[in-house]
Design an enzyme around this catalytic site. Structure first.
Site, PDB file in Angstrom:
ATOM      1  N   TYR A 126       4.077   1.980  14.048  1.00  0.00           N
ATOM      2  CA  TYR A 126       4.330   2.960  13.007  1.00  0.00           C
ATOM      3  C   TYR A 126       3.689   4.294  13.341  1.00  0.00           C
ATOM      4  O   TYR A 126       2.562   4.377  13.806  1.00  0.00           O
ATOM      5  CB  TYR A 126       3.922   2.468  11.608  1.00  0.00           C
ATOM      6  CG  TYR A 126       2.515   1.957  11.428  1.00  0.00           C
ATOM      7  CD1 TYR A 126       1.527   2.769  10.890  1.00  0.00           C
ATOM      8  CD2 TYR A 126       2.183   0.644  11.759  1.00  0.00           C
ATOM      9  CE1 TYR A 126       0.246   2.291  10.688  1.00  0.00           C
ATOM     10  CE2 TYR A 126       0.911   0.151  11.561  1.00  0.00           C
ATOM     11  CZ  TYR A 126      -0.059   0.991  11.028  1.00  0.00           C
ATOM     12  OH  TYR A 126      -1.340   0.520  10.835  1.00  0.00           O
ATOM     13  N   HIS A 177       0.849  -1.194   0.000  1.00  0.00           N
ATOM     14  CA  HIS A 177       0.000   0.000   0.000  1.00  0.00           C
ATOM     15  C   HIS A 177       0.884   1.244   0.000  1.00  0.00           C
ATOM     16  O   HIS A 177       1.825   1.327   0.791  1.00  0.00           O
ATOM     17  CB  HIS A 177      -0.890   0.032   1.246  1.00  0.00           C
ATOM     18  CG  HIS A 177      -1.772  -1.163   1.408  1.00  0.00           C
ATOM     19  ND1 HIS A 177      -2.410  -1.466   2.588  1.00  0.00           N
ATOM     20  CD2 HIS A 177      -2.133  -2.137   0.535  1.00  0.00           C
ATOM     21  CE1 HIS A 177      -3.121  -2.572   2.447  1.00  0.00           C
ATOM     22  NE2 HIS A 177      -2.960  -3.005   1.201  1.00  0.00           N
TER      23      HIS A 177
END
Length: 470
Positions: free
Chosen positions: A133, A70
């Site tokens: 993240y 992605h």
């Protein structure tokens, strides 16, 4: 495996902007500790100060869990908390590196920074793997993503665990091949004041590329109450504010004072808020009028502001506002000359028509031609010079307005003795309306911008070229 005691380091990859970080991990019998994100140390090594706003954790209970490729419209910093992951990154941005691939194994002592538009995928290699993240934008239903098939033959990723044996979503299995992926365009640049002299010079330099937009006041009113939603601001990287109220004498009138404060301070505050919120670089054009001109030396960027009139006061206010934006280039200039009517063209016209003017001889500065100003702005942006305030004018020996007028007469084949030098007070002695005070010394120190690798053109040489028929 996780390595203890590394030195914090940043390493480039073949994909521009994608960098690997070696993280110091400190361990003993109790376990280990690391500074997962340390802004001061990491940015000092060249990592972008990307401004994370969200912290996410992905937990995977068994090896082989594989997330699809992605590419998202934000930057991402990925670090492992426990376990190991194999990462694959593919550049899906427009440009010569579209399709470039990089792979690496991440563990608690190795992290990666993924810039906007680079496709990323992760495959877990150990049970109970978790990775963290940080991202610098919030999810939005209007955000644009790009996806790439994990098994694309063009990029040929060598997965440690074959895709036939992994846990993967049905959606990730059906993503398009690279040949069918629409490259992610760069974030845009917006130039405000597009009809002004500098706006036109910027258009001549930058052209009409798809990632450059130009706006006049009719297109985008900074005083509009819906400015925050007037553009999809998350799609913009740079805002160049070349718009301003520059009628210095008109600013001394009640109407002009209101207009000057609205354009040069209130509107700038609105832009600063938007630039800060959306991580845009704000380029703002300021003026020598923020100084009173009483110094005998060129003004450096950090000289105390001491404006004399309303125009200078509004520009000084705008300067203070812009300096609060994390990513800003505040550019101070002087005596701007562009296409259309200006001091140089006026003097040339007077010379041609046989008119012998009186010209001020106690104001000193350097001319700044708009194409040179545009080139300096482009230099700062493309070289990613340190953010901050820069003086940007023509270089060379300063001159008075009278001396410049004499040069214009000489260069156009007329007698410079036709110019009568006068003082500022004498020149405006018969004026009927409000007159703004002018700084007598408008010379700006150019050492800082020269140190970035940009040497402004000599303003006397540029004057000669400006008056030479093409």
């Amino acid at each position: 495996m996780t390595t203890f005691g590394k030195t914090l380091a940043v390493t480039d990859t073949p994909i521009p902007g994608l960098v690997v970080l070696d993280l110091p991990v400190h361990g003993d019998a109790r376990g280990w500790f690391k500074e997962n994100w340390q802004r001061e140390k990491m940015t000092a090594l060249g990592l972008p100060d990307f401004g994370p706003v969200q912290n996410n954790i992905s937990f995977n209970d068994k090896p082989g869990t594989t997330r699809g490729i992605h590419a998202e419209p934000w930057d991402k910093y990925v670090s492992v908390a426990t376990g190991r992951i194999f990462g694959a990154w593919v550049d899906l941005r427009e440009g010569p590196t579209f399709g470039a691939v990089f792979t690496a194994e991440l563990n608690p002592s190795k992290a990666i920074f993924v810039p906007r538009g680079v496709g990323n995928s992760y495959q877990t290699l150990e049970p109970d793997t978790a990775y963290v993240y940080l991202v610098n934008d919030h999810w939005s239903p209007d955000a644009t993503y790009s996806f790439l098939n994990l098994a694309d033959e063009t990029v040929a990723i060598d997965w440690p665990i074959p895709l036939s044996d992994v846990e993967i979503s049905d959606k990730d299995r059906t993503h398009p091949r690279l040949a069918d992926v629409t490259p992610i365009p760069p974030r845009k640049t917006l130039v405000l004041g597009a009809n002004g002299q500098l706006g036109r010079a910027l258009r001549a330099l930058l052209g009409d590329r798809p990632d450059i937009e130009y706006a006049t006041r009719a297109d985008l009113d900074l005083a509009s109450p819906d400015l925050d939603t007037a553009r999809p601001w998350r799609d913009y990287d740079v805002i160049v504010n070349a718009a301003a109220h520059t009628a210095v004498d008109h600013a001394e009138t009640p109407e002009g004072r209101t207009q000057a404060w609205a354009a040069n301070a209130t509107g700038v505050a609105a832009l600063a808020r938007i630039a800060t919120e959306h991580r845009c670089t704000l380029v703002h054009i300021s003026s020598d009028y923020v100084f009173d001109g009483t110094s005998d030396a060129p003004y450096p960027e950090d000289a105390p502001l001491s404006p004399l009139g309303v125009y200078g006061q509004t520009k000084a206010a705008g300067d203070a506002i812009v300096q609060t934006v994390p990513r800003h280039y505040l550019i101070r200039t002087s005596w701007v000359i562009g296409d259309g009517r200006n001091f140089v063209t006026t003097m040339a016209s007077l010379a041609e028509r046989g008119i012998d003017p009186s010209v001020v001889a106690d104001q000193t500065g350097r001319l700044t031609f708009t194409d040179d100003l545009a080139a300096g702005i482009h230099h700062l942006l493309t070289t990613r010079a340190p953010y901050g305030t820069y003086n940007l004018t023509g270089s060379g020996q300063p001159a008075t307005w009278a001396q410049i007028a004499q040069s214009v007469f000489t260069l156009t084949g007329h007698d410079p003795a036709r110019i009568t030098p006068v003082t500022t007070d004498a020149y405006y002695a018969t004026a009927t309306g409000p007159i703004a005070p002018r700084p007598r010394n408008s010379v700006l120190d150019l050492a800082k911008i020269t140190a970035t690798g940009h040497t402004p053109a000599d303003h006397t040489d540029r004057l000669a070229a400006y008056l030479t028929p093409q």
